[in-house]
Scaffold this active site. Structure first.
Site, mmCIF file in Angstrom:
data_model
loop_
_atom_site.group_PDB
_atom_site.id
_atom_site.type_symbol
_atom_site.label_atom_id
_atom_site.label_comp_id
_atom_site.label_asym_id
_atom_site.label_seq_id
_atom_site.Cartn_x
_atom_site.Cartn_y
_atom_site.Cartn_z
ATOM 1 N N LYS A 1 0.840 -1.203 0.000
ATOM 2 C CA LYS A 1 0.000 0.000 0.000
ATOM 3 C C LYS A 1 0.875 1.252 0.000
ATOM 4 C CE LYS A 1 -3.915 -2.348 2.173
ATOM 5 N NZ LYS A 1 -4.824 -2.548 3.308
ATOM 6 N N GLN B 1 -4.397 -1.104 9.487
ATOM 7 C CA GLN B 1 -4.478 -2.456 8.927
ATOM 8 C C GLN B 1 -5.112 -3.402 9.942
ATOM 9 O OE1 GLN B 1 -3.813 -3.153 5.796
ATOM 10 N NE2 GLN B 1 -4.104 -5.351 5.895
ATOM 11 N N ASP C 1 -11.113 3.261 4.183
ATOM 12 C CA ASP C 1 -11.559 1.873 4.078
ATOM 13 C C ASP C 1 -13.081 1.790 3.994
ATOM 14 O OD1 ASP C 1 -9.459 -0.042 4.041
ATOM 15 O OD2 ASP C 1 -8.989 0.405 6.135
HETATM 16 N N1 GUN Z 1 -7.225 -6.275 6.253
HETATM 17 C C1 GUN Z 1 -7.614 -7.014 5.193
HETATM 18 N N2 GUN Z 1 -8.131 -6.215 4.244
HETATM 19 C C2 GUN Z 1 -8.067 -4.960 4.707
HETATM 20 C C3 GUN Z 1 -8.459 -3.709 4.181
HETATM 21 O O1 GUN Z 1 -8.989 -3.580 3.062
HETATM 22 N N3 GUN Z 1 -8.220 -2.638 4.965
HETATM 23 C C4 GUN Z 1 -7.674 -2.748 6.191
HETATM 24 N N4 GUN Z 1 -7.502 -1.639 6.896
HETATM 25 N N5 GUN Z 1 -7.311 -3.895 6.726
HETATM 26 C C5 GUN Z 1 -7.518 -5.002 5.987
#
Ligand code: GUN
Length: 308
Positions: free
Chosen positions: A64, A108, A131
């Site tokens: 990311k 995350q 998100d």
């Molecule tokens: N863990 C698995 N997928 C995601 C996501 O799309 N965003 C976040 N913040 N954590 C995750």
């Protein structure tokens, strides 16, 4: 004969939906949008927070951050100890909420068990949530209001749109009911006029329901769960799973779909890796630009609007 077997396989083989390629196109448009914002002296910034050192999460977050830099989004990075107190994490988020250089805050998931994830997610400023997990944004998505769409379901939808099939009236079966993927995915497909079924671990006869599906989205995290025999001929199959398997001493990544079995039955299928994964990241970058534009009272760049 072999000749006809061969021909048959050619006709039956599903087309691969190349998530990596589509993601690179989305990222190109995000990058153009960022340049446009820069012209207006607006510099999008994304803060990423990871707690602990789960191997998979570390890789996702690293990707990311790398992708943010590639498209010109400034990256603010926080790597916190597994043992951090909830209060300290809340303080950091509050600081980032107030920092005008930060347009998006991504924590995350999953978080360690001693931390209340709901509390953390809801502490993120609604306008910096990238998100779409914040209760307010999740609620807006649920009732079909303009909102931040969670990155993975949005990536899946863009992949479905890329093949230009009619979604209206189609039977969509989503395997998995998580807040991150299954539930918002159901909402997005409902908004596209699909008839949506969510199946999960307590569902009676998952296979029979999946067999009726024109569109299958698998998001449970169970390696090769979905067999060829479950799939209706010509269905479109989206594989959200990322499962690590050890085969003959080698670590490999597989999805929730048994790719080798399903590829000759489906009309379209997404690979793992190179399918949903890159799309999730591309959509995160897009959400960051959307939030940045909104916070700065400028309209969403036209080139990004056109992606929908
Ligand atoms: N863990 C698995 N997928 C995601 C996501 O799309 N965003 C976040 N913040 N954590 C995750």
């Amino acid at each position: 004969s072999n000749y006809f077997k061969c021909l048959n396989n050619l006709i039956m083989a599903a087309k691969i939906i190349d998530g990596k390629l589509i993601a690179s196109k989305v990222k190109e448009q995000v990058s153009i949008a960022v340049s446009d914002l820069n012209q207006k002296s607006i510099f999008p910034g994304l803060a990423t927070i990871i707690v602990g050192n789960d191997a998979a999460s570390s890789i996702y977050v690293k990707n990311k951050r790398k992708s943010a830099k590639e498209v010109g989004i400034e990256s603010f990075q926080y790597e916190l100890s597994e043992n951090i107190q909830e209060k300290e994490l809340l303080e950091l988020i509050n600081e980032l909420n107030l920092n005008s250089d930060v347009d998006g805050i991504l924590v995350q998931l999953p978080l360690p068990k001693h931390i209340n994830s709901d509390l953390i997610i809801d502490s993120i400023d609604v306008n910096k949530d990238v998100d779409g997990f914040n209760v307010i944004n999740a609620g807006k998505t649920f009732i079909g209001r303009d909102s931040v769409i969670p990155c993975t379901p949005l990536g899946c939808l863009l992949m479905l749109k890329s093949i230009k099939i009619e979604l209206k009236g189609k039977n969509a079966v989503i395997i998995g009911r998580s807040n991150i993927v299954g539930k918002p995915m159901a909402q997005l497909l409902l908004n596209e006029d699909c008839t949506v079924t969510i199946v999960h671990s307590k569902t009676f006869n998952i296979q029979a329901l999946v067999k009726e599906a024109d569109i299958v989205v698998a998001a449970v995290g169970s390696a090769n769960l979905v067999k060829g025999s479950w799939i209706k001929k010509g269905a479109v199959v989206i594989d959200v799973g990322i499962n690590r398997l050890k085969v003959e001493d080698k670590n490999i990544l597989v999805g929730d779909i048994n790719f080798n079995e399903v590829k000759d039955i489906a009309s379209y299928i997404t690979p793992v890796p190179g399918g949903v994964g890159p799309m999730t990241i591309a959509c995160l970058l897009m959400n960051t630009v959307f939030q940045c534009a909104k916070r700065n009272n400028v309209s969403i760049p036209n080139n990004l609007k056109k992606l929908f």
